[in-house]
Design an enzyme around this catalytic site. Structure first.
Site, PDB file in Angstrom:
ATOM      1  CE  LYS A  41      41.869  40.861  47.542  1.00  0.00           C
ATOM      2  NZ  LYS A  41      41.474  41.168  46.184  1.00  0.00           N
ATOM      3  CG  ASP A  53      37.985  43.339  46.058  1.00  0.00           C
ATOM      4  OD1 ASP A  53      37.046  42.903  45.343  1.00  0.00           O
ATOM      5  OD2 ASP A  53      39.115  43.600  45.613  1.00  0.00           O
ATOM      6  CD  GLU A  70      37.810  46.712  44.691  1.00  0.00           C
ATOM      7  OE1 GLU A  70      38.028  47.516  45.626  1.00  0.00           O
ATOM      8  OE2 GLU A  70      38.725  46.119  44.099  1.00  0.00           O
ATOM      9  CG  ASP A  77      39.318  45.616  40.542  1.00  0.00           C
ATOM     10  OD1 ASP A  77      39.923  45.929  39.499  1.00  0.00           O
ATOM     11  OD2 ASP A  77      39.914  45.096  41.506  1.00  0.00           O
ATOM     12  CE  LYS A  94      43.936  45.545  39.693  1.00  0.00           C
ATOM     13  NZ  LYS A  94      42.588  45.728  40.230  1.00  0.00           N
TER      14      LYS A  94
HETATM   15 MG    MG Z   1      39.429  44.328  43.461  1.00  0.00          MG
END
Ligand code: MG
Length: 342
Positions: free
Chosen positions: A138, A167, A193, A228, A252
């Site tokens: 992250k 991300d 991402e 995302d 997802k």
């Molecule tokens: Mg993500």
């Protein structure tokens, strides 16, 4: 006709999840149970993420209450599209015999989640020793200069041939995104991402500018960009496919409604897809992973390195390991998860 039942759950996470919308301490959702006239039972899970733009648990619960205890397949299919999480749950319950479609892939790698900031450096070696070869870090959390300095320390600790995903969760403006992508160009970064993002609440102009920025960045830099937050619904996926998006789609399934058509579109476009968790229980994860194993495309490390996730481990999926095997997915006992709520 089906006997239809549902149970609500509130499941505290072992560790609260930090999101752009604050601290997420407890997962709210529903488990659904369908029983057909021959007594065959199947399950589905409604796992909304309202700040991603899905329905709330209360909204899908109200629809479930209206459906009643005896429902036809037609009634289930008529649930409106804006209940994407509920539609995913119903579709996966209705098609659970498609579990037999896990034939193409015996096992899929899983990406190891690294904590944000310098803490990632302490974790990476043990994850590598456990066998992980794809790592997700992250970023966009701390000062950009500090994070960029850490990037090389992190890369130095990667086992050879390993892949690193970054991300940003939409945290960067154009200048920061350009600085990062310039840096990533020479480094073993699999993809970045969601470097930038504007949510619908920021208005149509902000969304359009953010989409154009993403398309521009994808053109200007060699490191692929992953979407995302930008692809929350089946409609979003279709729109980005129509825009010719050649980067990664982080999917997802739990949020996508009835997935069959949108998955077929991704396959036809030979899209690069990373199947990811919506922090659902093992019931929803089973349905999502079935899609990942059946996907006709290059296998990519799954975004399912999330377990153990819940304080009550009866709701977790296959334990955190560098690979998930198809047989582990098939072995998930949905009825046991359902019974754990009684
Ligand atoms: Mg993500």
């Amino acid at each position: 006709m089906f006997h239809f039942g549902f149970r609500r759950y509130n499941l505290p996470f072992r560790q609260a999840v930090r999101t752009a919308h604050g601290v997420w301490a407890e997962r709210e959702g529903l488990l659904l149970r369908l029983e057909d006239q021959s007594g065959i039972v199947s399950f589905g899970e409604v796992a909304p993420i309202p700040w991603f733009g899905t329905e709330t648990r209360e909204e899908s619960e109200a629809v479930c209450r209206e459906l009643g205890a005896e429902v036809s397949a037609e009634t289930l299919a008529a649930v409106p599209e804006r209940y994407g999480c509920l539609r995913f749950a119903l579709a996966s319950a209705l098609k659970s015999d498609a579990a037999a479609s896990i034939v193409g892939k015996k096992a899929l790698p899983v990406a190891a989640l690294l904590p944000a900031g310098r803490a990632a450096l302490d974790v990476i070696e043990s994850k590598a020793e456990a066998g992980f070869r794809t790592f997700k870090w992250k970023v966009g959390v701390a000062d950009i200069g500090d994070e960029l300095a850490m990037l090389d320390d992190l890369i130095a600790k990667l086992p050879s041939g390993a892949k690193l995903r970054l991300d940003a969760n939409g945290a960067w403006d154009r200048r920061k995104a350009e600085r990062w992508l310039g840096c990533c160009a020479e480094r073993p970064v699999e993809f970045v991402e969601q470097p930038c993002f504007a949510s619908a609440s920021q208005g149509a102009d902000a969304c359009r500018r953010s989409d154009e920025l993403l398309l521009g960045l994808a053109n200007d830099y060699p490191t692929p960009i992953g979407l995302d937050e930008s692809v929350v619904s089946a409609g979003d996926v279709t729109r980005w496919l129509e825009l010719g998006w050649s980067g990664v789609f982080v999917v997802k399934p739990a949020l996508l409604g009835e997935t069959a058509a949108v998955i077929a579109r991704l396959e036809k476009a030979k899209a690069r897809v990373v199947f990811s968790s919506a922090l659902e229980t093992a019931v929803g994860a089973k349905a999502a992973l079935r899609l990942a194993f059946a996907y006709d495309g290059e296998p990519r490390a799954l975004g399912f390195g999330v377990w153990p996730l819940f304080r009550d481990e009866r709701f977790d999926g296959p334990y955190q390991a560098p690979f998930i095997r198809a047989q582990d997915v098939l072995a998930i006992n949905e009825e046991a998860v359902w019974n754990a709520l009684s």
